[in-house]
Design an enzyme around this catalytic site. Structure first.
Site, PDB file in Angstrom:
ATOM      1  N   CYS A  86       1.177   4.231   5.171  1.00 40.28           N
ATOM      2  CA  CYS A  86       1.151   3.521   3.895  1.00 40.28           C
ATOM      3  C   CYS A  86       0.795   2.068   4.185  1.00 40.28           C
ATOM      4  CB  CYS A  86       2.534   3.610   3.251  1.00 40.28           C
ATOM      5  SG  CYS A  86       2.696   2.639   1.736  1.00 40.28           S
ATOM      6  N   CYS A 196      -5.829   2.159   1.080  1.00 37.40           N
ATOM      7  CA  CYS A 196      -4.595   2.793   0.599  1.00 37.40           C
ATOM      8  C   CYS A 196      -4.720   4.269   0.950  1.00 37.40           C
ATOM      9  CB  CYS A 196      -4.448   2.613  -0.906  1.00 37.40           C
ATOM     10  SG  CYS A 196      -3.141   3.633  -1.637  1.00 37.40           S
TER      11      CYS A 196
HETATM   12  N1  DGL Z   1      -0.260   5.073   0.078  1.00 40.56           N
HETATM   13  C1  DGL Z   1       0.253   3.739  -0.186  1.00 40.56           C
HETATM   14  C2  DGL Z   1      -0.648   2.715   0.502  1.00 40.56           C
HETATM   15  O1  DGL Z   1      -1.325   3.076   1.456  1.00 40.56           O
HETATM   16  C3  DGL Z   1       0.524   3.599  -1.624  1.00 40.56           C
HETATM   17  C4  DGL Z   1       1.188   2.355  -2.037  1.00 40.56           C
HETATM   18  C5  DGL Z   1       2.226   2.448  -3.098  1.00 40.56           C
HETATM   19  O2  DGL Z   1       3.080   3.329  -3.077  1.00 40.56           O
HETATM   20  O3  DGL Z   1       2.171   1.552  -3.943  1.00 40.56           O
HETATM   21  O4  DGL Z   1      -0.695   1.557   0.176  1.00 40.56           O
END
Ligand code: DGL
Length: 280
Positions: A86, A196
């Site tokens: 993430c 993301c």
């Molecule tokens: N998959 C997360 C990222 O890479 C999502 C972010 C979130 O939950 O806001 O930023």
């Protein structure tokens, strides 16, 4: 002292413990699939912290507190390394995680450096959450590695939520995607970084909209290579026999999160609930 060659069983190089991987929700599965492909013997534990998704809408303190809880749980399960799949949790919390846990913590990084080396038009697009793009870490990466390229950063509110619901079909994603991609295309980007981990699940629509003149970079490959280096140098690789076992957990409601995980993972999974918020 006799010379003792390193054997395959040398504990410092062979380690059958699992690797923990987590994200605010299902997005980190886009990283998990690369890890599973490139390191097929490793046992993997995936935790979708769906009860707290999206992280992007939370304060830095909340994200750090949650990342520590999740990471601590993965360590309790015996993880020999943890992958923060993430970008948002990485920019906010990775320093605290590395200070607290004594195992390799491998984290995401928007691929500004390779993108800047690759561009011919001189313009690189980055899609990410508002929180990632506003972070000092992101600004620092741009300053260090833009190498003269124009980095056009585009926050994408709403995309994480679409993927969390399993809404991947172009009819649902195109309105938001065209709003986010058009400004980048107007800037003549020829490289696009997916900053993301949810966004690779939208890749067919994104690449259809950008056309073949734009190279799309998913940093998950580089992250997996970094994980492999850290296993080889520190944590140890899985024994040379058998396929790795995958286990899936969520803090969300398994009946809600399970079908989305199965859609994205493209296989049936057994999903168990852990670390769910307490009900008053
Ligand atoms: N998959 C997360 C990222 O890479 C999502 C972010 C979130 O939950 O806001 O930023």
């Amino acid at each position: 002292m006799p010379f003792l060659p390193r054997s395959e069983d040398d504990a410092s190089h062979v380690n059958g413990a699992p690797i923990g991987v987590f994200d605010s929700g299902v997005g980190g599965l886009s990283v998990l699939r690369h890890i599973h492909e490139m390191l097929p013997r490793e046992d993997l534990i995936y935790l979708a912290d769906a009860a707290y998704a999206p992280y992007g809408g939370r304060s830095g303190d909340e994200i750090t507190a949650r990342a520590r809880v999740v990471c601590g749980w993965l360590v309790e399960q015996g993880a020999k390394a943890v992958v923060v799949a993430c970008n948002t949790a990485t920019v906010v919390a990775v320093a605290s995680l590395r200070a607290e846990f004594d195992i390799p913590i491998v984290a995401m990084e928007p691929a500004i450096k390779p993108a800047a080396l690759m561009t011919r038009s001189g313009a690189v697009g980055v899609l990410a959450t508002e929180r990632t793009l506003a972070s000092e870490q992101f600004q620092d990466l741009v300053q260090r590695y833009a190498n003269g390229a124009r980095i056009v950063a585009q926050p994408c509110p709403g995309l994480v939520e679409l993927v969390e619901r399993g809404h991947l079909d172009p009819a649902r994603t195109m309105p938001l995607l065209s709003r986010y991609l058009q400004p980048l295309l107007d800037e003549h980007i020829d490289v696009l970084v997916l900053g993301c981990t949810h966004y690779p699940f939208l890749l067919p629509t994104i690449s259809h909209m950008t056309g073949s003149g734009v190279t799309i970079i998913d940093p998950a490959v580089a992250v997996t290579q970094q994980l492999r280096r850290r296993l080889a140098s520190d944590a140890g690789m899985a024994p040379h026999s058998g396929a790795g076992v995958l286990r899936f957990f969520t803090s969300g409601v398994p009946d809600v999160v399970g079908p989305v995980i199965e859609l994205l993972w493209q296989a049936p999974v057994q999903l168990r609930q852990v670390l769910a918020p307490h009900h008053a």
